[in-house]
Design a protein around this motif. Structure first.
Motif, PDB file in Angstrom:
ATOM      1  N   GLY A 179       0.788  -1.227   0.000  1.00  0.00           N
ATOM      2  CA  GLY A 179       0.000   0.000   0.000  1.00  0.00           C
ATOM      3  C   GLY A 179       0.819   1.276   0.000  1.00  0.00           C
ATOM      4  O   GLY A 179       0.339   2.321   0.448  1.00  0.00           O
ATOM      5  N   LYS A 210      -2.104   2.787   2.506  1.00  0.00           N
ATOM      6  CA  LYS A 210      -3.341   2.045   2.737  1.00  0.00           C
ATOM      7  C   LYS A 210      -3.522   1.662   4.195  1.00  0.00           C
ATOM      8  O   LYS A 210      -4.645   1.588   4.682  1.00  0.00           O
ATOM      9  CB  LYS A 210      -3.358   0.784   1.873  1.00  0.00           C
ATOM     10  N   GLU A 213      -2.821   5.383   6.502  1.00  0.00           N
ATOM     11  CA  GLU A 213      -3.238   6.601   5.803  1.00  0.00           C
ATOM     12  C   GLU A 213      -2.262   7.756   6.034  1.00  0.00           C
ATOM     13  O   GLU A 213      -2.659   8.914   6.169  1.00  0.00           O
ATOM     14  CB  GLU A 213      -4.665   7.003   6.229  1.00  0.00           C
TER      15      GLU A 213
END
Length: 456
Positions: A179, A210, A213
């Motif tokens: 991510g 991801k 954040e």
């Protein structure tokens, strides 16, 4: 006579003819090979054979892996000639420590990972090898191990490799299996030019990871990368952006500013973030404000900066601790960073009274002890902390500790009582009002709790 003596059956005659035909073909092959043109054709055939053999071994051949790791361009040119070879998946084995709950200990385990020739060359910064592989059809956005070659090049600060990859069409906003975009992996001072390149190629400066954040600004602030932070802010990074835990980049910087050798960089980061609009009162994980974190990490300059910009001096976190509680719990860990500076700053900005039971936390720091005791109108009993003072500290500051004992349960001086009265009246304005009073410097310093080395 010969024929009469040796009788040949039909099958024997067929076998003899076949052997003669095979011999003739071998003679013709050797004759052809003697000419220069045919020698070249034969060499190409052998090269094709070797290449096909290499392709079948690329996945686990240690010699191939070593050539890529060492940047051996000559060998790489021999091995990687076709698009199929260049994009072949390579298996590597890494040894990692892993916690075993069943055994209750750390153990070394082997993990197989997938990668490619381009990834290995980019990771090691072998620009010429990367160029060769790209020129022979390497997929610039392939992610066999979950990340692209651009991710790996940027993470290791290999600017020239990153430039090559971007120029050939690498996606600056590609998201890895974990991510992360390449910009999220610029986590060291050596990656600054890579971060700059990514932004010049339209990397999204406010793209979030991801898992937590975090933006690139969060990550740069966490690592104290002042140049990165300045770069991102000038590319319109949001200083007020929160991650999943509600923390801004300022929270991250204050939370990780725990190494004295990096205090200067973290201070620059915090100052820039505040100048670009970061809110000093934003509480994040466990309701910690930046001031809680800066106090807990013993960073006097950041504490002063936050207080001057309106940080809440008496805010409580989810455990009920104030910033003063955080610094008192960390005094012993940051003796060389002068924790008394933080305590005095907090008191001059209106920090509430300290429970005498907390005095034990600063038994090894006489300067901190003096600052706290000068907020009391009567010196409390010292039974709770006096035995915690190390012998060497006591001997070095004997005058100070003896002055405390002599003043227990005795009236303080009229001068001190007047100081307490004025400070109680001014409250959170002590730091701003007292310097404006037309008082002699010595009087103003006394009111602002200048440390003297004894109690009276």
């Amino acid at each position: 006579m010969f024929r009469d003596t040796f009788t040949f059956t039909p099958s024997t005659l067929r076998s003899l003819r076949l052997q003669r035909e095979l011999q003739d073909l071998e003679d013709e092959r050797r004759a052809l090979y003697r000419s220069p043109r045919n020698r070249q054709t034969a060499a190409v055939s052998q090269s094709v054979f070797r290449e096909s053999r290499t392709l079948s071994q690329l996945s686990s051949d240690s010699a191939v892996h070593d050539a890529l790791c060492n940047g051996d361009l000559d060998k790489i040119r021999v091995i990687f000639k076709s698009k199929e070879a260049v994009n072949a998946t390579i298996q590597t084995v890494s040894h990692e420590l892993s916690w075993s709950p069943e055994l209750g200990l750390w153990s070394l385990i082997s993990k197989q990972k997938q990668t490619s020739a381009l990834h290995i060359a980019a990771e090691r910064g072998h620009t010429a090898c990367v160029k060769h592989l790209l020129g022979h059809g390497a997929d610039v956005n392939a992610a066999p191990g979950g990340a692209t070659a651009l991710h790996i090049a940027c993470a290791n600060g290999h600017t020239e490799c990153a430039q090559l990859l971007l120029s050939i069409g690498a996606n600056p906003n590609a998201i890895s299996e974990d991510g992360y975009a390449p910009l999220h992996l610029c986590t060291s001072p050596e990656t600054f030019l890579c971060a700059k390149l990514l932004l010049e190629h339209n990397a999204r400066v406010n793209l979030q990871t991801k898992d937590r954040e975090n933006t690139p600004l969060h990550i740069a602030a966490k690592h104290g990368l002042d140049k990165h932070v300045d770069l991102y802010l000038n590319y319109c990074a949001y200083s007020h952006k929160k991650n999943r835990e509600g923390e801004t980049a300022l929270n991250a910087a204050c939370s990780y500013a725990d190494k004295p050798e990096a205090f200067g960089r973290y201070y620059k980061v915090c100052k820039m973030l505040i100048n670009w609009g970061a809110n000093v009162k934003t509480a994040g994980k466990k309701n910690h404000t930046p001031l809680h974190n800066a106090c807990g990490n013993g960073h006097p300059d950041i504490v002063e900066l936050l207080l001057l910009h309106g940080a809440s001096v008496n805010a409580k976190n989810s455990a009920g601790y104030t910033p003063m509680d955080c610094i008192l719990q960390a005094v012993e860990d940051y003796l060389e960073q002068h924790p008394e500076r933080i305590v005095v700053d907090l008191l001059n900005h209106g920090a509430g009274p300290v429970d005498p039971k907390m005095l034990k936390q600063c038994a090894v720091s006489p300067w901190t002890m003096e600052a706290l005791l000068n907020t009391y109108e009567v010196i409390p009993l010292c039974d709770s902390w006096i035995e915690s003072v190390p012998l060497d500290v006591w001997q070095k500051h004997q005058v100070f500790y003896e002055s405390i004992i002599q003043m227990i349960n005795k009236p303080r001086s009229l001068q001190h009582l007047a100081r307490c009265a004025l400070r109680n009246y001014l409250g959170t304005r002590c730091h701003s009002v007292i310097p404006q009073l037309q008082l002699p410097n010595s009087s103003a310093e006394f009111l602002l709790l200048k440390l003297e080395g004894y109690i009276k």
